[in-house]
Design a protein around this motif. Sequence first.
Motif, PDB file in Angstrom:
ATOM      1  N   TRP A 130       0.829  -1.203   0.000  1.00  0.00           N
ATOM      2  CA  TRP A 130       0.000   0.000   0.000  1.00  0.00           C
ATOM      3  C   TRP A 130       0.867   1.258   0.000  1.00  0.00           C
ATOM      4  O   TRP A 130       1.795   1.389   0.791  1.00  0.00           O
ATOM      5  N   GLY A 131       0.553   2.177  -0.896  1.00  0.00           N
ATOM      6  CA  GLY A 131       1.299   3.413  -0.968  1.00  0.00           C
ATOM      7  C   GLY A 131       2.536   3.366  -1.831  1.00  0.00           C
ATOM      8  O   GLY A 131       3.212   4.372  -2.014  1.00  0.00           O
ATOM      9  N   ALA A 132       2.875   2.181  -2.376  1.00  0.00           N
ATOM     10  CA  ALA A 132       4.020   2.037  -3.286  1.00  0.00           C
ATOM     11  C   ALA A 132       5.315   2.546  -2.667  1.00  0.00           C
ATOM     12  O   ALA A 132       6.130   3.174  -3.339  1.00  0.00           O
ATOM     13  N   LEU A 133       5.525   2.251  -1.397  1.00  0.00           N
ATOM     14  CA  LEU A 133       6.701   2.759  -0.704  1.00  0.00           C
ATOM     15  C   LEU A 133       7.998   2.229  -1.320  1.00  0.00           C
ATOM     16  O   LEU A 133       9.038   2.877  -1.247  1.00  0.00           O
ATOM     17  N   GLY A 134       7.945   1.056  -1.942  1.00  0.00           N
ATOM     18  CA  GLY A 134       9.146   0.488  -2.548  1.00  0.00           C
ATOM     19  C   GLY A 134       9.349   0.859  -4.001  1.00  0.00           C
ATOM     20  O   GLY A 134      10.300   0.390  -4.642  1.00  0.00           O
ATOM     21  N   PHE A 135       8.491   1.729  -4.540  1.00  0.00           N
ATOM     22  CA  PHE A 135       8.512   2.022  -5.981  1.00  0.00           C
ATOM     23  C   PHE A 135       9.876   2.507  -6.469  1.00  0.00           C
ATOM     24  O   PHE A 135      10.440   1.966  -7.408  1.00  0.00           O
ATOM     25  N   LEU A 156       2.031  -8.081  -0.008  1.00  0.00           N
ATOM     26  CA  LEU A 156       0.646  -7.659  -0.140  1.00  0.00           C
ATOM     27  C   LEU A 156       0.011  -7.513   1.240  1.00  0.00           C
ATOM     28  O   LEU A 156       0.196  -8.358   2.118  1.00  0.00           O
ATOM     29  N   HIS A 157      -0.724  -6.443   1.414  1.00  0.00           N
ATOM     30  CA  HIS A 157      -1.519  -6.224   2.619  1.00  0.00           C
ATOM     31  C   HIS A 157      -2.906  -5.734   2.214  1.00  0.00           C
ATOM     32  O   HIS A 157      -3.912  -6.360   2.544  1.00  0.00           O
ATOM     33  N   SER A 158      -2.929  -4.608   1.494  1.00  0.00           N
ATOM     34  CA  SER A 158      -4.209  -4.008   1.101  1.00  0.00           C
ATOM     35  C   SER A 158      -3.926  -2.954   0.038  1.00  0.00           C
ATOM     36  O   SER A 158      -3.746  -1.787   0.360  1.00  0.00           O
ATOM     37  N   THR A 159      -3.872  -3.366  -1.206  1.00  0.00           N
ATOM     38  CA  THR A 159      -3.573  -2.428  -2.282  1.00  0.00           C
ATOM     39  C   THR A 159      -4.680  -1.377  -2.411  1.00  0.00           C
ATOM     40  O   THR A 159      -5.807  -1.574  -1.951  1.00  0.00           O
ATOM     41  N   THR A 160      -4.347  -0.278  -3.068  1.00  0.00           N
ATOM     42  CA  THR A 160      -5.325   0.790  -3.282  1.00  0.00           C
ATOM     43  C   THR A 160      -6.535   0.276  -4.049  1.00  0.00           C
ATOM     44  O   THR A 160      -7.680   0.606  -3.726  1.00  0.00           O
ATOM     45  N   ARG A 164     -10.347   0.221  -2.756  1.00  0.00           N
ATOM     46  CA  ARG A 164     -11.352   0.984  -3.497  1.00  0.00           C
ATOM     47  C   ARG A 164     -12.528   0.095  -3.880  1.00  0.00           C
ATOM     48  O   ARG A 164     -13.694   0.492  -3.744  1.00  0.00           O
ATOM     49  N   GLU A 165     -12.240  -1.102  -4.370  1.00  0.00           N
ATOM     50  CA  GLU A 165     -13.322  -2.007  -4.753  1.00  0.00           C
ATOM     51  C   GLU A 165     -14.127  -2.454  -3.536  1.00  0.00           C
ATOM     52  O   GLU A 165     -15.356  -2.571  -3.616  1.00  0.00           O
ATOM     53  N   GLY A 166     -13.446  -2.692  -2.428  1.00  0.00           N
ATOM     54  CA  GLY A 166     -14.153  -3.085  -1.209  1.00  0.00           C
ATOM     55  C   GLY A 166     -15.061  -1.994  -0.686  1.00  0.00           C
ATOM     56  O   GLY A 166     -16.113  -2.269  -0.095  1.00  0.00           O
ATOM     57  N   ASN A 167     -14.670  -0.748  -0.928  1.00  0.00           N
ATOM     58  CA  ASN A 167     -15.472   0.394  -0.487  1.00  0.00           C
ATOM     59  C   ASN A 167     -16.439   0.889  -1.555  1.00  0.00           C
ATOM     60  O   ASN A 167     -17.103   1.926  -1.369  1.00  0.00           O
ATOM     61  N   LEU A 168     -16.508   0.178  -2.678  1.00  0.00           N
ATOM     62  CA  LEU A 168     -17.377   0.543  -3.797  1.00  0.00           C
ATOM     63  C   LEU A 168     -17.087   1.967  -4.281  1.00  0.00           C
ATOM     64  O   LEU A 168     -18.001   2.728  -4.614  1.00  0.00           O
ATOM     65  N   GLY A 169     -15.804   2.306  -4.309  1.00  0.00           N
ATOM     66  CA  GLY A 169     -15.406   3.639  -4.734  1.00  0.00           C
ATOM     67  C   GLY A 169     -15.166   3.731  -6.228  1.00  0.00           C
ATOM     68  O   GLY A 169     -15.087   2.722  -6.931  1.00  0.00           O
ATOM     69  N   ARG A 170     -15.047   4.950  -6.717  1.00  0.00           N
ATOM     70  CA  ARG A 170     -14.766   5.201  -8.125  1.00  0.00           C
ATOM     71  C   ARG A 170     -13.296   5.566  -8.279  1.00  0.00           C
ATOM     72  O   ARG A 170     -12.714   6.265  -7.455  1.00  0.00           O
ATOM     73  N   ARG A 171     -12.678   5.083  -9.368  1.00  0.00           N
ATOM     74  CA  ARG A 171     -11.278   5.386  -9.613  1.00  0.00           C
ATOM     75  C   ARG A 171     -11.122   6.827 -10.096  1.00  0.00           C
ATOM     76  O   ARG A 171     -11.846   7.283 -10.965  1.00  0.00           O
ATOM     77  N   MET A 178      -1.391   5.860  -8.313  1.00  0.00           N
ATOM     78  CA  MET A 178      -0.957   5.055  -7.191  1.00  0.00           C
ATOM     79  C   MET A 178      -1.025   3.562  -7.504  1.00  0.00           C
ATOM     80  O   MET A 178      -0.106   2.804  -7.177  1.00  0.00           O
ATOM     81  N   GLU A 179      -2.105   3.139  -8.150  1.00  0.00           N
ATOM     82  CA  GLU A 179      -2.246   1.726  -8.484  1.00  0.00           C
ATOM     83  C   GLU A 179      -1.149   1.263  -9.432  1.00  0.00           C
ATOM     84  O   GLU A 179      -0.649   0.143  -9.326  1.00  0.00           O
ATOM     85  N   TYR A 180      -0.761   2.133 -10.368  1.00  0.00           N
ATOM     86  CA  TYR A 180       0.339   1.783 -11.266  1.00  0.00           C
ATOM     87  C   TYR A 180       1.632   1.577 -10.477  1.00  0.00           C
ATOM     88  O   TYR A 180       2.363   0.595 -10.698  1.00  0.00           O
ATOM     89  N   CYS A 181       1.934   2.486  -9.564  1.00  0.00           N
ATOM     90  CA  CYS A 181       3.184   2.407  -8.805  1.00  0.00           C
ATOM     91  C   CYS A 181       3.190   1.201  -7.870  1.00  0.00           C
ATOM     92  O   CYS A 181       4.220   0.529  -7.711  1.00  0.00           O
ATOM     93  N   GLU A 182       2.055   0.916  -7.240  1.00  0.00           N
ATOM     94  CA  GLU A 182       1.974  -0.272  -6.384  1.00  0.00           C
ATOM     95  C   GLU A 182       2.181  -1.533  -7.205  1.00  0.00           C
ATOM     96  O   GLU A 182       2.903  -2.457  -6.796  1.00  0.00           O
TER      97      GLU A 182
END
Length: 225
Positions: A130-135, A156-160, A164-171, A178-182
């Motif tokens: 999460w957050g792509a800290l190792g990017f 893996l813990h909880s990718t963006t 987002r899908e679990g929260n039914l959010g919109r990209r 962020m998703e690309y970097c993760e």
Amino acid sequence: MPESPSDPLLSSRAPSICFVTTDFAGVVRNGGIGTHFLLMSRLLARHGWKVHVVLCGTIDRPDLLEATISDLATDGVTLTFLDVTRLPDLQRVPRFGDEEPTLHLSQVAFEHLLGVQPREQFDIIEFQDWGALGFRSVQAKRNGVAFDDVRLAVKLHSTTQWQREGNLGRRCPRDSRMEYCERYAFEHADVQLSPTSYMLDYTRDVGWDVRDDAVIAYPFPDPEG
């Protein structure tokens, strides 16, 4: 998979690992990632590993930082806090992703690790997904700039995207970056880690490159208060 150094467990010296995280139990009000790094740090230290934790970003309980560092030292774990409010001027120059704090932190973490690796000689450096800290670190190794002598792992813990899908959010554009970097950090890491088969299956189903040698490992240490 990039060529990796020899197995640290076969070396005459104690194996050495560095956990790089924005979350650590005790000083950050966390939802799981920080607990993982705390428990794994203590577990590996008890088994003879040299353990170092690099905590990046901001913390919720700065009043507990010194006590946490002291307690960990008693357990054989070293914690370094990279206070982003006190960075040298050079590290304040605008960079890609500065509007997303964790992407900026990936650069800060890379520069810190680049400076300490020759002295510390980590065998493994593990980043959260999460957050792509190792990017930036993974990107640097892939381009032959740094870390030829250390394995870079992303767990893996909880990718963006998963959140987002679990929260039914919109990209939004910010999520896409962020998703690309993760994804880049995980796909190009020397070691791909996951706590469960579920997370690997989900990651594979959404199109990420999950290698056959991905490791499912989540050892549960002894219960603690």
